[in-house]
Write a protein that holds these residues in place. Structure first.
Motif, PDB file in Angstrom:
ATOM      1  N   GLU B   6       0.895  -1.136   0.100  1.00 27.46           N
ATOM      2  CA  GLU B   6       0.199   0.247   0.220  1.00 27.46           C
ATOM      3  C   GLU B   6       0.757   1.371  -0.011  1.00 27.46           C
ATOM      4  OE1 GLU B   6      -2.040  -3.000   2.964  1.00 27.46           O
ATOM      5  OE2 GLU B   6      -0.086  -2.232   2.477  1.00 27.46           O
ATOM      6  N   SER B   7       0.336   2.495  -0.531  1.00 35.01           N
ATOM      7  CA  SER B   7       0.956   3.539  -0.434  1.00 35.01           C
ATOM      8  C   SER B   7      -0.133   4.825  -0.488  1.00 35.01           C
ATOM      9  CB  SER B   7       2.041   3.631  -1.645  1.00 35.01           C
ATOM     10  OG  SER B   7       1.354   3.639  -2.988  1.00 35.01           O
ATOM     11  N   GLY B   9      -0.832   7.042   1.885  1.00 32.77           N
ATOM     12  CA  GLY B   9      -1.253   7.565   3.458  1.00 32.77           C
ATOM     13  C   GLY B   9      -0.702   8.821   3.562  1.00 32.77           C
ATOM     14  N   LEU B  20      -5.463   6.049  -1.885  1.00 30.98           N
ATOM     15  CA  LEU B  20      -4.590   5.170  -1.670  1.00 30.98           C
ATOM     16  C   LEU B  20      -4.537   4.042  -2.705  1.00 30.98           C
ATOM     17  CD1 LEU B  20      -5.907   4.158   1.934  1.00 30.98           C
ATOM     18  CD2 LEU B  20      -4.400   5.844   1.336  1.00 30.98           C
ATOM     19  N   CYS B  22      -2.629   0.290  -3.882  1.00 32.81           N
ATOM     20  CA  CYS B  22      -2.240  -1.075  -3.243  1.00 32.81           C
ATOM     21  C   CYS B  22      -1.768  -1.776  -4.579  1.00 32.81           C
ATOM     22  CB  CYS B  22      -3.235  -1.988  -2.674  1.00 32.81           C
ATOM     23  SG  CYS B  22      -2.799  -3.525  -2.291  1.00 32.81           S
ATOM     24  N   TRP B  36     -10.537  -3.381   0.880  1.00 31.99           N
ATOM     25  CA  TRP B  36      -9.806  -2.439   2.311  1.00 31.99           C
ATOM     26  C   TRP B  36     -10.377  -2.499   3.425  1.00 31.99           C
ATOM     27  CZ3 TRP B  36      -5.497   0.286   0.898  1.00 31.99           C
ATOM     28  CH2 TRP B  36      -5.292   0.420  -0.404  1.00 31.99           C
ATOM     29  N   ARG B  38      -9.604  -1.368   7.463  1.00 30.44           N
ATOM     30  CA  ARG B  38      -8.876  -0.160   8.174  1.00 30.44           C
ATOM     31  C   ARG B  38      -8.893  -0.426   9.854  1.00 30.44           C
ATOM     32  NH1 ARG B  38     -12.718   5.005   7.856  1.00 30.44           N
ATOM     33  NH2 ARG B  38     -14.687   4.259   9.209  1.00 30.44           N
ATOM     34  N   VAL B  93      -4.809   2.740  10.291  1.00 29.28           N
ATOM     35  CA  VAL B  93      -3.974   1.998   9.382  1.00 29.28           C
ATOM     36  C   VAL B  93      -5.001   1.386   8.131  1.00 29.28           C
ATOM     37  CG1 VAL B  93      -2.304   0.383   8.739  1.00 29.28           C
ATOM     38  CG2 VAL B  93      -2.063   1.793  10.758  1.00 29.28           C
ATOM     39  N   TYR B  94      -4.714   1.877   6.821  1.00 30.74           N
ATOM     40  CA  TYR B  94      -5.525   1.130   5.830  1.00 30.74           C
ATOM     41  C   TYR B  94      -4.672   0.088   5.239  1.00 30.74           C
ATOM     42  CZ  TYR B  94      -8.853   4.700   6.371  1.00 30.74           C
ATOM     43  OH  TYR B  94      -9.860   5.373   6.852  1.00 30.74           O
ATOM     44  N   TYR B  95      -5.190  -1.243   5.105  1.00 33.85           N
ATOM     45  CA  TYR B  95      -4.983  -2.375   4.622  1.00 33.85           C
ATOM     46  C   TYR B  95      -5.657  -2.738   3.406  1.00 33.85           C
ATOM     47  CZ  TYR B  95      -2.759  -3.466   9.226  1.00 33.85           C
ATOM     48  OH  TYR B  95      -1.749  -3.423  10.436  1.00 33.85           O
ATOM     49  N   GLN B 112       0.973  -4.210   4.198  1.00 38.31           N
ATOM     50  CA  GLN B 112       1.702  -3.990   5.526  1.00 38.31           C
ATOM     51  C   GLN B 112       0.976  -2.657   6.054  1.00 38.31           C
ATOM     52  OE1 GLN B 112       2.663  -2.672   2.632  1.00 38.31           O
ATOM     53  NE2 GLN B 112       3.024  -0.463   2.891  1.00 38.31           N
ATOM     54  N   THR B 114      -0.933   1.642   5.336  1.00 40.25           N
ATOM     55  CA  THR B 114      -0.691   2.594   5.186  1.00 40.25           C
ATOM     56  C   THR B 114      -1.517   3.518   6.026  1.00 40.25           C
ATOM     57  OG1 THR B 114      -0.143   4.736   3.477  1.00 40.25           O
ATOM     58  CG2 THR B 114      -2.119   3.218   3.251  1.00 40.25           C
TER      59      THR B 114
END
Lengths: 111, 120
Positions: B6-7, B9, B20, B22, B36, B38, B93-95, B112, B114
């Motif tokens: 992920e990126s 954030g 966001l 992924c 998604w 969180r 945190v968002y996965y 991991q 973001t």
């Protein structure tokens, strides 16, 4: 307040067995066998341990087992080991409108 | 290796927007349903949104409906979450998480995460 109710904490000594309960409703746990369990260590992402209430993904130890009866699902860990100390979350499918809901989590302490 | 990264954030003011991303690798992305999820600090996970493998079926949690939009790009092997009208309670945190093959509501691969912080 989470849709699924779990005990806040459980503990056990190495080698012992513990069971974590997850109580839902007739709209989720009681209606579908799509219950999953996740292990989460501090600072890490969740790891799938059980799916479809009692099935283990490849690579998960057979010390972890799951069951479901009515509106309650359970995760049992046998032969407790120090590395089992973590937070555990249940998750249940509730139909296409809600998809899935998680429990509030249970902190497992290995004494 | 099967992987989700992920990126996107960061810190954003209330009412602001973030997108966001992924990036998926190591598996056939366009064959899998994606989500998604969180997790607010000190709290349990909360499912946010689901998208089917072909992108035609989408679900949202009531808490984000009308503000968040999930999408996917098979050519880029990527999953996205456009977040608008952000609120303090969106801080988490968002996965991104992959659905386990041939079942429902079980997430076998997680990124991991973001961190998204909504604050003035």
């Amino acid at each position: 307040q989470s849709a699924l109710t779990q005990p806040a904490s459980v503990s056990g000594s190495p080698g012992q067995s513990i069971t974590i309960s997850c109580t839902g409703t007739s709209s989720n746990v009681g209606s579908y066998h799509f219950v999953s369990w996740y292990q989460q260590h501090p600072g890490k992402g969740p790891k799938l341990m059980i799916y479809e209430a009692s099935r283990r993904p490849s690579g998960v130890s057979n010390r972890f087992s799951g069951s479901k009866s009515g509106n309650t699902a359970s995760l049992t860990i046998s032969g407790l080991q120090a590395e089992d100390e973590a937070d555990y979350y249940c998750c249940a499918y509730g139909g296409s409108r809600t998809y899935v809901v998680f429990g509030g989590g249970t902190k497992l302490t290995v004494l | 290796e099967v992987q989700l990264v992920e990126s996107g954030g960061g810190l954003v003011q209330p009412g602001g927007s973030l997108r966001l991303s992924c990036a998926a690798s190591g598996f056939t992305f366009n064959s899998y349903e994606m989500n998604w999820v969180r997790q607010a600090p000190g709290k349990g996970p909360e499912w946010v949104s689901y998208i089917s493998a072909d992108g035609r079926t989408i679900y949202y949690a009531d808490s984000v409906k009308g503000r968040f939009t999930i999408s996917r790009d098979s050519a880029e092997n990527s999953l996205y979450l456009q977040m608008n009208s952000l609120r303090g309670e969106d801080t988490a945190v968002y996965y991104c998480a992959r659905n386990l093959w041939l079942t429902t509501g079980a997430f076998d691969i997680w990124g991991q995460g973001t961190m998204v912080t909504v604050s003035s």
